[in-house]
Design a protein around this motif. Structure first.
Motif, PDB file in Angstrom:
ATOM      1  N   LYS A   1       0.691  -1.239   0.012  1.00  0.00           N
ATOM      2  CA  LYS A   1       0.044  -0.072  -0.018  1.00  0.00           C
ATOM      3  C   LYS A   1       0.880   1.244   0.061  1.00  0.00           C
ATOM      4  CE  LYS A   1      -3.767  -2.261   2.580  1.00  0.00           C
ATOM      5  NZ  LYS A   1      -4.433  -2.226   4.047  1.00  0.00           N
ATOM      6  N   ILE A   2       2.215   1.272   0.261  1.00  0.00           N
ATOM      7  CA  ILE A   2       3.182   2.388   0.573  1.00  0.00           C
ATOM      8  C   ILE A   2       3.668   2.400  -0.619  1.00  0.00           C
ATOM      9  CG2 ILE A   2       4.940   3.501   1.974  1.00  0.00           C
ATOM     10  CD1 ILE A   2       2.199   2.896   3.259  1.00  0.00           C
ATOM     11  N   ASP A   3       3.566   3.746  -1.235  1.00  0.00           N
ATOM     12  CA  ASP A   3       4.524   4.205  -2.338  1.00  0.00           C
ATOM     13  C   ASP A   3       5.803   5.039  -1.597  1.00  0.00           C
ATOM     14  OD1 ASP A   3       2.610   3.286  -4.333  1.00  0.00           O
ATOM     15  OD2 ASP A   3       1.584   5.339  -4.280  1.00  0.00           O
ATOM     16  N   GLY A   4       7.035   4.434  -2.496  1.00  0.00           N
ATOM     17  CA  GLY A   4       8.226   5.146  -1.821  1.00  0.00           C
ATOM     18  C   GLY A   4       8.937   4.209  -0.726  1.00  0.00           C
ATOM     19  N   PRO A   5       9.956   4.693  -0.237  1.00  0.00           N
ATOM     20  CA  PRO A   5      10.788   3.927   0.579  1.00  0.00           C
ATOM     21  C   PRO A   5      10.233   3.986   1.917  1.00  0.00           C
ATOM     22  CG  PRO A   5      11.802   6.094   0.095  1.00  0.00           C
ATOM     23  CD  PRO A   5      10.758   6.063  -1.080  1.00  0.00           C
ATOM     24  N   VAL A   6      10.534   3.117   2.741  1.00  0.00           N
ATOM     25  CA  VAL A   6      10.201   2.798   4.240  1.00  0.00           C
ATOM     26  C   VAL A   6      11.239   2.514   5.151  1.00  0.00           C
ATOM     27  CG1 VAL A   6       7.976   2.340   3.355  1.00  0.00           C
ATOM     28  CG2 VAL A   6       9.436   0.261   3.871  1.00  0.00           C
ATOM     29  N   LEU A   7      11.192   2.511   6.323  1.00  0.00           N
ATOM     30  CA  LEU A   7      12.041   2.038   7.278  1.00  0.00           C
ATOM     31  C   LEU A   7      11.464   0.804   7.991  1.00  0.00           C
ATOM     32  CD1 LEU A   7      13.170   1.782  10.286  1.00  0.00           C
ATOM     33  CD2 LEU A   7      14.843   2.826   8.622  1.00  0.00           C
ATOM     34  N   TYR A   8      12.272  -0.370   7.517  1.00  0.00           N
ATOM     35  CA  TYR A   8      12.001  -1.736   8.208  1.00  0.00           C
ATOM     36  C   TYR A   8      12.517  -1.826   9.419  1.00  0.00           C
ATOM     37  CZ  TYR A   8      10.415  -3.100   3.200  1.00  0.00           C
ATOM     38  OH  TYR A   8       9.905  -3.121   2.122  1.00  0.00           O
TER      39      TYR A   8
ATOM     40  N   GLY B   1      17.362   8.768  -1.616  1.00  0.00           N
ATOM     41  CA  GLY B   1      17.947   8.153  -3.174  1.00  0.00           C
ATOM     42  C   GLY B   1      16.915   7.204  -3.518  1.00  0.00           C
ATOM     43  N   GLY B   2      15.958   6.878  -2.782  1.00  0.00           N
ATOM     44  CA  GLY B   2      14.780   5.763  -3.114  1.00  0.00           C
ATOM     45  C   GLY B   2      14.892   4.563  -2.444  1.00  0.00           C
ATOM     46  N   ASP B   3      15.956   4.064  -1.747  1.00  0.00           N
ATOM     47  CA  ASP B   3      15.896   2.840  -1.073  1.00  0.00           C
ATOM     48  C   ASP B   3      15.085   2.932   0.258  1.00  0.00           C
ATOM     49  OD1 ASP B   3      18.120   1.944  -2.682  1.00  0.00           O
ATOM     50  OD2 ASP B   3      19.768   1.624  -1.277  1.00  0.00           O
ATOM     51  N   SER B   4      14.648   1.892   0.495  1.00  0.00           N
ATOM     52  CA  SER B   4      13.962   1.453   1.769  1.00  0.00           C
ATOM     53  C   SER B   4      15.326   0.918   2.543  1.00  0.00           C
ATOM     54  CB  SER B   4      13.109   0.513   1.753  1.00  0.00           C
ATOM     55  OG  SER B   4      11.738   0.823   1.144  1.00  0.00           O
ATOM     56  N   PHE B   5      15.185   0.928   3.805  1.00  0.00           N
ATOM     57  CA  PHE B   5      16.299   0.573   4.600  1.00  0.00           C
ATOM     58  C   PHE B   5      15.649  -0.366   5.784  1.00  0.00           C
ATOM     59  CE2 PHE B   5      19.845   1.672   7.649  1.00  0.00           C
ATOM     60  CZ  PHE B   5      20.890   1.915   6.678  1.00  0.00           C
ATOM     61  N   LEU B   6      16.504  -1.142   6.240  1.00  0.00           N
ATOM     62  CA  LEU B   6      16.272  -2.205   6.871  1.00  0.00           C
ATOM     63  C   LEU B   6      17.181  -2.398   8.554  1.00  0.00           C
ATOM     64  CD1 LEU B   6      15.092  -5.153   8.180  1.00  0.00           C
ATOM     65  CD2 LEU B   6      16.893  -6.250   6.740  1.00  0.00           C
ATOM     66  N   ILE B   7      16.669  -2.368   9.373  1.00  0.00           N
ATOM     67  CA  ILE B   7      17.433  -2.227  10.791  1.00  0.00           C
ATOM     68  C   ILE B   7      16.779  -3.223  11.599  1.00  0.00           C
ATOM     69  CG2 ILE B   7      17.921  -0.911  12.922  1.00  0.00           C
ATOM     70  CD1 ILE B   7      18.178   1.369  11.243  1.00  0.00           C
ATOM     71  N   PHE B   8      17.801  -4.144  12.198  1.00  0.00           N
ATOM     72  CA  PHE B   8      17.436  -4.882  13.425  1.00  0.00           C
ATOM     73  C   PHE B   8      17.673  -3.986  14.794  1.00  0.00           C
ATOM     74  CE2 PHE B   8      19.037  -7.642  10.013  1.00  0.00           C
ATOM     75  CZ  PHE B   8      17.981  -8.570   9.866  1.00  0.00           C
ATOM     76  N   PRO B   9      16.468  -3.772  15.381  1.00  0.00           N
ATOM     77  CA  PRO B   9      16.898  -2.764  16.491  1.00  0.00           C
ATOM     78  C   PRO B   9      17.382  -3.431  17.819  1.00  0.00           C
ATOM     79  CG  PRO B   9      14.632  -3.179  16.345  1.00  0.00           C
ATOM     80  CD  PRO B   9      15.331  -3.516  14.893  1.00  0.00           C
ATOM     81  N   GLN B  10      17.411  -4.725  17.801  1.00  0.00           N
ATOM     82  CA  GLN B  10      17.868  -5.637  18.974  1.00  0.00           C
ATOM     83  C   GLN B  10      19.711  -5.484  18.709  1.00  0.00           C
ATOM     84  OE1 GLN B  10      15.221  -8.751  17.748  1.00  0.00           O
ATOM     85  NE2 GLN B  10      15.334  -9.123  20.055  1.00  0.00           N
TER      86      GLN B  10
ATOM     87  N   ILE C   1      17.163   3.769  17.347  1.00  0.00           N
ATOM     88  CA  ILE C   1      17.911   4.494  15.944  1.00  0.00           C
ATOM     89  C   ILE C   1      16.974   4.248  14.862  1.00  0.00           C
ATOM     90  CG2 ILE C   1      19.119   2.218  15.725  1.00  0.00           C
ATOM     91  CD1 ILE C   1      20.379   5.592  14.804  1.00  0.00           C
ATOM     92  N   GLY C   2      16.116   2.968  14.669  1.00  0.00           N
ATOM     93  CA  GLY C   2      15.495   2.914  13.365  1.00  0.00           C
ATOM     94  C   GLY C   2      14.373   4.141  13.217  1.00  0.00           C
ATOM     95  N   ALA C   3      13.714   4.424  14.492  1.00  0.00           N
ATOM     96  CA  ALA C   3      12.606   5.500  14.361  1.00  0.00           C
ATOM     97  C   ALA C   3      13.274   6.749  14.353  1.00  0.00           C
ATOM     98  CB  ALA C   3      12.083   5.353  15.778  1.00  0.00           C
ATOM     99  N   LYS C   4      14.537   6.868  14.863  1.00  0.00           N
ATOM    100  CA  LYS C   4      15.031   8.330  14.753  1.00  0.00           C
ATOM    101  C   LYS C   4      15.566   8.506  13.266  1.00  0.00           C
ATOM    102  CE  LYS C   4      17.009   8.294  19.425  1.00  0.00           C
ATOM    103  NZ  LYS C   4      18.174   8.380  20.113  1.00  0.00           N
TER     104      LYS C   4
END
Length: 279
Positions: A94-101, A172-181, A196-199
């Motif tokens: 449903k989301i257009d564009g990059p997201v923070l996973y 630049g158009g990338d989504s980004f994946l972080i493991f917050p643990q 850090i991910g939310a920031k």
């Protein structure tokens, strides 16, 4: 037994947001636990690393090739009689564009399983410990596949690097994946859950997508003579299935609010699967 194709897997995710192993793509009986089963699983899932290392200098490593190499994280468990269950990715569609996973981290499995899932929707960058890129021939391959290395020696430097590079990648158009643990954990705990991910999401101006995985089938070794060398590759339990679930998008806002909303959804989902959570 028919082998699942990456194209069919990704088509199912785009069409329905979900995938579940078909009966004719899974061994009729689950493999018995033991050294041979663990060896087959570990080699099948982690051979992505030497394959990427060999493909990079030949100019053959692309994101499509990377996703295909990583897809053994689906086909190998299925060949051992396990189910791979993915759900909720209509929320990403449903989301257009990059997201923070944001994703919990249980084992080596999800680091290989997530690329073919996430690349279904968009290119993405990801944070990983720098030592992974320093394995033989892997440094250029890791850079090519958009890895952002962190040293874990200086948390402040790592924070600055993630915020700076992550913002650039997202813009630049990338989504980004972080493991917050930060590292593999059996218990999903608020104490180990970094903000850090939310920031980064607040700074980059993108929504947060929470993801949870259940990869208990491949635990980290904690004791025994093999712990030092084979810590990442614990004995595989084929009686346990692999699950991945994607939650609803959390709109960009204050990092504290996104941080709490993501944790609450992830904790609730993991609890529904019977996994331990410390709130």
């Amino acid at each position: 037994m028919r082998k699942t194709k990456l194209s069919d897997f990704q088509a199912a995710l785009r069409a329905t947001g979900a995938y579940r192993t078909h009966d004719d793509c899974r061994a009729p009986k689950r493999a018995k636990p033991g050294a041979l089963t663990t060896l087959k699983y570990v080699w099948g899932v982690t051979r992505v690393f030497p394959r990427c290392a060999l493909a990079e200098p030949l100019g053959r490593l692309t994101t499509d090739v990377w996703a295909d190499f990583c897809f053994s994280s689906v086909t190998i468990p299925e060949s051992l009689g396990m189910n791979v269950i993915v759900e909720g990715f209509e929320n990403r569609q449903k989301i257009d564009g990059p997201v923070l996973y944001l994703c919990n981290h249980m084992s080596m499995t999800e680091t290989v399983l997530l690329p073919p899932i996430l690349l279904t929707f968009s290119p993405f960058s990801y944070v990983a410990k720098a030592s992974l890129a320093h394995l033989p021939f892997l440094e250029k391959a890791a850079e090519h596949m958009r890895m952002v290395p962190i040293s874990r020696v200086s948390p402040r430097e790592d924070l600055v690097n993630i915020l700076k590079t992550g913002t650039e990648r997202i813009h630049g158009g990338d989504s980004f994946l972080i493991f917050p643990q930060g590292t593999r954990c059996d218990v999903f705990s608020r104490k180990r859950y970094s903000s850090i991910g939310a920031k980064l999401a607040e700074r980059a101006g993108c929504p947060v997508i929470p993801i949870v995985v259940d990869t208990r089938c491949q635990p980290t070794r904690k004791t025994g003579l093999l712990k030092t060398v084979f810590k990442d590759f614990g004995p595989v339990d084929p009686s346990k299935d692999i699950r991945v679930s994607c939650g609803p998008a959390i709109p960009c806002g204050k990092s504290k609010d996104m941080h709490e909303a993501a944790f609450d959804w992830m904790a609730t989902k993991l609890e529904s699967w019977g996994l331990p959570v410390e709130r």
